[in-house]
Design a protein around this motif. Structure first.
Motif, PDB file in Angstrom:
ATOM      1  N   ILE A 192       0.944  -1.154  -0.040  1.00 18.87           N
ATOM      2  CA  ILE A 192       0.015  -0.032   0.139  1.00 18.87           C
ATOM      3  C   ILE A 192       0.862   1.271  -0.083  1.00 18.87           C
ATOM      4  N   PRO A 193       1.814   1.524   0.856  1.00 20.21           N
ATOM      5  CA  PRO A 193       2.838   2.689   0.737  1.00 20.21           C
ATOM      6  C   PRO A 193       3.452   2.831  -0.567  1.00 20.21           C
ATOM      7  N   GLN A 194       3.521   1.858  -1.263  1.00 22.82           N
ATOM      8  CA  GLN A 194       4.284   2.033  -2.532  1.00 22.82           C
ATOM      9  C   GLN A 194       3.658   2.727  -3.722  1.00 22.82           C
ATOM     10  N   GLU A 195       2.812   3.770  -3.263  1.00 26.61           N
ATOM     11  CA  GLU A 195       1.997   4.347  -4.175  1.00 26.61           C
ATOM     12  C   GLU A 195       2.655   5.085  -5.443  1.00 26.61           C
ATOM     13  N   ARG A 196       3.962   5.493  -5.304  1.00 23.81           N
ATOM     14  CA  ARG A 196       4.719   6.273  -6.045  1.00 23.81           C
ATOM     15  C   ARG A 196       4.999   5.293  -7.401  1.00 23.81           C
ATOM     16  N   VAL A 197       4.941   3.872  -7.362  1.00 24.97           N
ATOM     17  CA  VAL A 197       5.146   3.012  -8.487  1.00 24.97           C
ATOM     18  C   VAL A 197       3.660   2.483  -8.788  1.00 24.97           C
ATOM     19  N   THR A 198       3.005   1.869  -7.784  1.00 23.73           N
ATOM     20  CA  THR A 198       1.829   1.249  -8.138  1.00 23.73           C
ATOM     21  C   THR A 198       0.897   1.890  -8.724  1.00 23.73           C
ATOM     22  N   LYS A 199       0.954   3.634  -8.626  1.00 24.15           N
ATOM     23  CA  LYS A 199       0.040   4.190  -9.298  1.00 24.15           C
ATOM     24  C   LYS A 199       0.227   4.238 -10.720  1.00 24.15           C
ATOM     25  N   LEU A 200       1.445   3.904 -11.151  1.00 21.01           N
ATOM     26  CA  LEU A 200       1.624   3.905 -12.720  1.00 21.01           C
ATOM     27  C   LEU A 200       1.124   2.354 -13.261  1.00 21.01           C
ATOM     28  N   SER A 201       0.625   1.557 -12.528  1.00 20.73           N
ATOM     29  CA  SER A 201       0.081   0.382 -13.258  1.00 20.73           C
ATOM     30  C   SER A 201      -1.022   0.790 -14.061  1.00 20.73           C
ATOM     31  N   PRO A 202      -1.024   0.284 -15.502  1.00 22.05           N
ATOM     32  CA  PRO A 202      -1.804   0.627 -16.322  1.00 22.05           C
ATOM     33  C   PRO A 202      -3.314   0.568 -16.158  1.00 22.05           C
ATOM     34  N   ARG A 203      -3.490  -0.522 -14.990  1.00 18.49           N
ATOM     35  CA  ARG A 203      -4.945  -1.026 -14.548  1.00 18.49           C
ATOM     36  C   ARG A 203      -5.031  -0.547 -13.020  1.00 18.49           C
ATOM     37  N   GLU A 204      -6.125  -0.018 -12.730  1.00 14.58           N
ATOM     38  CA  GLU A 204      -6.317   0.559 -11.327  1.00 14.58           C
ATOM     39  C   GLU A 204      -6.648  -1.002 -10.532  1.00 14.58           C
ATOM     40  N   HIS A 205      -6.297  -0.935  -9.068  1.00 14.99           N
ATOM     41  CA  HIS A 205      -6.417  -1.905  -8.660  1.00 14.99           C
ATOM     42  C   HIS A 205      -6.927  -1.966  -7.150  1.00 14.99           C
ATOM     43  N   THR A 206      -7.349  -2.775  -6.535  1.00 13.44           N
ATOM     44  CA  THR A 206      -7.871  -2.801  -4.950  1.00 13.44           C
ATOM     45  C   THR A 206      -6.811  -3.553  -4.220  1.00 13.44           C
ATOM     46  N   GLU A 207      -7.203  -3.526  -2.826  1.00 15.36           N
ATOM     47  CA  GLU A 207      -6.239  -4.418  -1.934  1.00 15.36           C
ATOM     48  C   GLU A 207      -6.745  -5.940  -2.166  1.00 15.36           C
ATOM     49  N   ASP A 208      -8.032  -6.173  -2.652  1.00 15.64           N
ATOM     50  CA  ASP A 208      -8.419  -7.686  -3.064  1.00 15.64           C
ATOM     51  C   ASP A 208      -7.677  -8.043  -4.177  1.00 15.64           C
ATOM     52  N   ASP A 209      -7.579  -7.198  -5.226  1.00 16.12           N
ATOM     53  CA  ASP A 209      -6.828  -7.456  -6.454  1.00 16.12           C
ATOM     54  C   ASP A 209      -5.259  -7.901  -6.108  1.00 16.12           C
ATOM     55  N   LEU A 210      -4.496  -7.008  -5.148  1.00 13.61           N
ATOM     56  CA  LEU A 210      -3.254  -7.423  -4.863  1.00 13.61           C
ATOM     57  C   LEU A 210      -3.247  -8.752  -3.958  1.00 13.61           C
ATOM     58  N   ALA A 211      -4.279  -8.897  -3.365  1.00 10.22           N
ATOM     59  CA  ALA A 211      -4.273 -10.177  -2.503  1.00 10.22           C
ATOM     60  C   ALA A 211      -4.124 -11.357  -3.495  1.00 10.22           C
ATOM     61  N   GLU A 212      -5.256 -11.241  -4.493  1.00  7.14           N
ATOM     62  CA  GLU A 212      -5.315 -12.238  -5.585  1.00  7.14           C
ATOM     63  C   GLU A 212      -3.964 -12.548  -6.222  1.00  7.14           C
ATOM     64  N   LEU A 213      -3.314 -11.389  -6.517  1.00 10.10           N
ATOM     65  CA  LEU A 213      -2.084 -11.250  -7.510  1.00 10.10           C
ATOM     66  C   LEU A 213      -1.123 -12.201  -6.406  1.00 10.10           C
ATOM     67  N   PHE A 214      -0.987 -11.913  -5.252  1.00  8.07           N
ATOM     68  CA  PHE A 214       0.052 -12.514  -4.372  1.00  8.07           C
ATOM     69  C   PHE A 214      -0.200 -13.970  -4.183  1.00  8.07           C
ATOM     70  N   ALA A 215      -1.545 -14.338  -4.238  1.00  8.05           N
ATOM     71  CA  ALA A 215      -1.948 -15.567  -4.058  1.00  8.05           C
ATOM     72  C   ALA A 215      -1.668 -16.520  -5.334  1.00  8.05           C
ATOM     73  N   ALA A 216      -1.784 -15.882  -6.617  1.00 14.65           N
ATOM     74  CA  ALA A 216      -1.602 -16.453  -7.621  1.00 14.65           C
ATOM     75  C   ALA A 216       0.003 -16.841  -7.919  1.00 14.65           C
ATOM     76  N   SER A 217       0.627 -16.077  -7.153  1.00 12.20           N
ATOM     77  CA  SER A 217       2.186 -15.960  -7.309  1.00 12.20           C
ATOM     78  C   SER A 217       2.910 -16.987  -6.114  1.00 12.20           C
ATOM     79  N   MET A 218       2.045 -17.763  -5.488  1.00 11.02           N
ATOM     80  CA  MET A 218       2.518 -18.523  -4.649  1.00 11.02           C
ATOM     81  C   MET A 218       3.252 -19.851  -5.367  1.00 11.02           C
ATOM     82  N   LYS A 219       2.649 -20.150  -6.336  1.00  4.94           N
ATOM     83  CA  LYS A 219       3.237 -21.153  -7.237  1.00  4.94           C
ATOM     84  C   LYS A 219       2.940 -20.595  -8.598  1.00  4.94           C
ATOM     85  N   ILE A 220       3.971 -20.697  -9.501  1.00  2.00           N
ATOM     86  CA  ILE A 220       4.053 -20.308 -10.733  1.00  2.00           C
ATOM     87  C   ILE A 220       3.999 -21.296 -11.974  1.00  2.00           C
ATOM     88  N   TYR A 221       4.514 -22.338 -11.657  1.00  3.63           N
ATOM     89  CA  TYR A 221       4.686 -23.559 -12.656  1.00  3.63           C
ATOM     90  C   TYR A 221       3.544 -24.676 -12.474  1.00  3.63           C
TER      91      TYR A 221
END
Length: 466
Positions: A437-466
């Motif tokens: 959340i405090p990394q707004e300086r860079v996260t706000k440059l994402s081309p797609r807006e995101h919520t905390e729930d979106d971030l949680a889903e991205l972390f969950a999807a990254s627990m295993k990548i293969y």
């Protein structure tokens, strides 16, 4: 008359859309009372800034002459304890001695620096009167040296004065700094080109930094022979940073959609959003990564591959140093900041370490699958550069194909299988989201807006990548 009327109409529309403050307008009247500044919501301009770069095999031998030319008589050389006994530092010290340059060495730089390690370096330089700085090392060394130079030139400043908001006060830097020559020994961070210094802020267990064009090195000495001392995994993790710098800056929110529009040019951030000039550097860096990275990792004696990855790091640095990065980097800061017991291969450190490049790339498949709907053409182009066949694909396939291409790239370079393989579990996701959340300086440059729930889903999807 119809043509003339159309021109007048367009000019009136442009005037209505433009910023009307005196800094950006020629319509104010001399002697008149200043009108209220009604700044447009998004920016309308971008600017390019980069350190001077000198590239060539053995070019480090010129540093002593550079310091003589600058009139430097008392130089601080910064490095880390591992590099202090390796050829890159030896070459620089020999050049200083040959040219009669007086110097002191600070070799206590921490790999993945913290606010504590920054302050230790700052204390060292404040106890002397250095008139120039030389940083020999990776991003940790160069960033530490930038911070030391900054606070030595602002001796009364509080440490948080120049640290990015919301963690720090984010004050603009208005005083000139001492000359800093950066000599990168890894092909990754691009720190020799940028006005950014990153560190772990221990009270929050999250990375933050200082971002200002004022702290850019005066000169970057890019000597490809220095990269031959990189162990295989250091070369891999450094290369992943180049990969994500290129991908994130190329897919970042366009500069003219970034808000707010700065009321004064001094307030325009270093990370401005994707723009036509950064695009050139970022795209070319990605092409070089696709061509040379696997060779550079697999064969430490492949000077051609390692030299080109060194250049790719510079090119990506110029690209992201002006366009910025977004979610991979924003999410990486709590990943590396909350590391528990992970021990990174190839790094001679005594503390748990999750290398920056690795922490960035582990979320890349999930992130680019998420951002693709906003600029599918760029995601497809990136996938094609990295080796995917895209001619028969639809725009809707962009996220999936880039994610799959990245997974294959990471698998071939023996990257750990997601966050779960480096010590994290789904129970850690709330803390990781909180640290993003405090990394707004860079996260706000994402081309797609995101919520905390979106971030949680991205972390969950990254627990295993293969």
């Amino acid at each position: 008359m119809a043509g003339r009327d159309r021109v007048v109409h367009l000019l009136r529309r442009l005037e209505a859309a433009a910023c009307r403050c005196p800094a950006h307008s020629n319509t104010f009247h001399h002697g008149a009372v200043a009108a209220t500044c009604t700044v447009r919501k998004t920016d309308y301009a971008f600017e390019m800034a980069s350190s001077n770069i000198r590239y060539g095999e053995g070019v480090s031998r010129e540093i002593g002459m550079d310091l003589q030319n600058l009139g430097a008589w008392n130089v601080c050389l910064m490095t880390d304890r591992n590099l202090a006994r390796l050829p890159p530092v030896t070459a620089v010290l020999e050049s200083l001695a040959k040219n009669g340059v007086r110097y002191k060495v600070y070799d206590n730089v921490r790999v993945e620096p913290t606010d504590t390690s920054f302050k230790d370096a700052i204390s060292f330089v404040k106890n002397d009167s250095f008139d120039a700085f030389v940083a020999v090392g990776g991003g940790s060394v160069i960033d530490t040296c930038k911070a030391a130079n900054l606070y030595a030139c602002h001796p009364n400043a509080d440490f948080l004065d120049f640290v990015n908001a919301p963690i720090g006060k984010g004050k603009p830097i208005t005083r000139a700094l001492k000359p800093l020559i950066a000599v990168p020994t890894t092909a990754g961070t691009g720190s020799e080109t940028t006005g950014v210094a990153i560190f772990d802020f221990e009270p929050l267990k999250a990375k933050t930094g200082i971002a200002s064009r004022a702290i850019r090195p005066t000169l970057g000495i890019v000597d490809p022979t220095h990269t031959l001392s990189m162990p295989e995994r250091v070369a891999a993790n450094s290369g992943f940073d180049v990969l994500c710098h290129a991908l994130e800056s190329y897919t970042a929110l366009p500069y003219n959609l970034r808000s707010p529009c700065p009321p004064n040019p001094i307030n325009r951030p270093a990370y401005q959003g994707s723009n036509p000039i950064s695009d050139v550097w970022s795209r070319h860096a990605l092409q070089m990564v696709a061509k040379y990275m696997k060779r550079a990792v697999r064969d430490p004696e492949d000077l051609e591959a390692r030299s080109n990855m060194h250049l790719a790091s510079v090119f990506a640095g110029i690209g992201f140093g002006n366009a910025g990065v977004h979610l991979c980097h924003g999410m990486s800061y709590p990943i590396s900041g909350n590391v528990k017991t992970h021990s990174a291969k190839g790094y001679s450190v005594e503390h748990p370490l999750l290398p920056h490049g690795l922490s960035v790339v582990l979320t890349s498949p999930a992130v680019f699958n998420f951002t693709a709907p906003m600029c599918p053409e760029r995601h497809l182009e990136a996938a094609e550069i990295l080796g995917a066949e895209t001619r028969q694909l639809r725009r809707e396939d962009a996220g999936a194909v880039l994610a799959d291409t990245l997974r294959q790239f990471l698998f071939e370079l023996q990257v750990e299988d997601g966050l779960g393989a480096v010590g994290y579990s789904k129970d850690d996701i709330p803390a990781l989201v909180k640290g993003t959340i405090p990394q707004e300086r860079v996260t706000k440059l994402s081309p797609r807006e995101h919520t905390e729930d979106d971030l949680a889903e991205l972390f969950a999807a990254s627990m295993k990548i293969y």
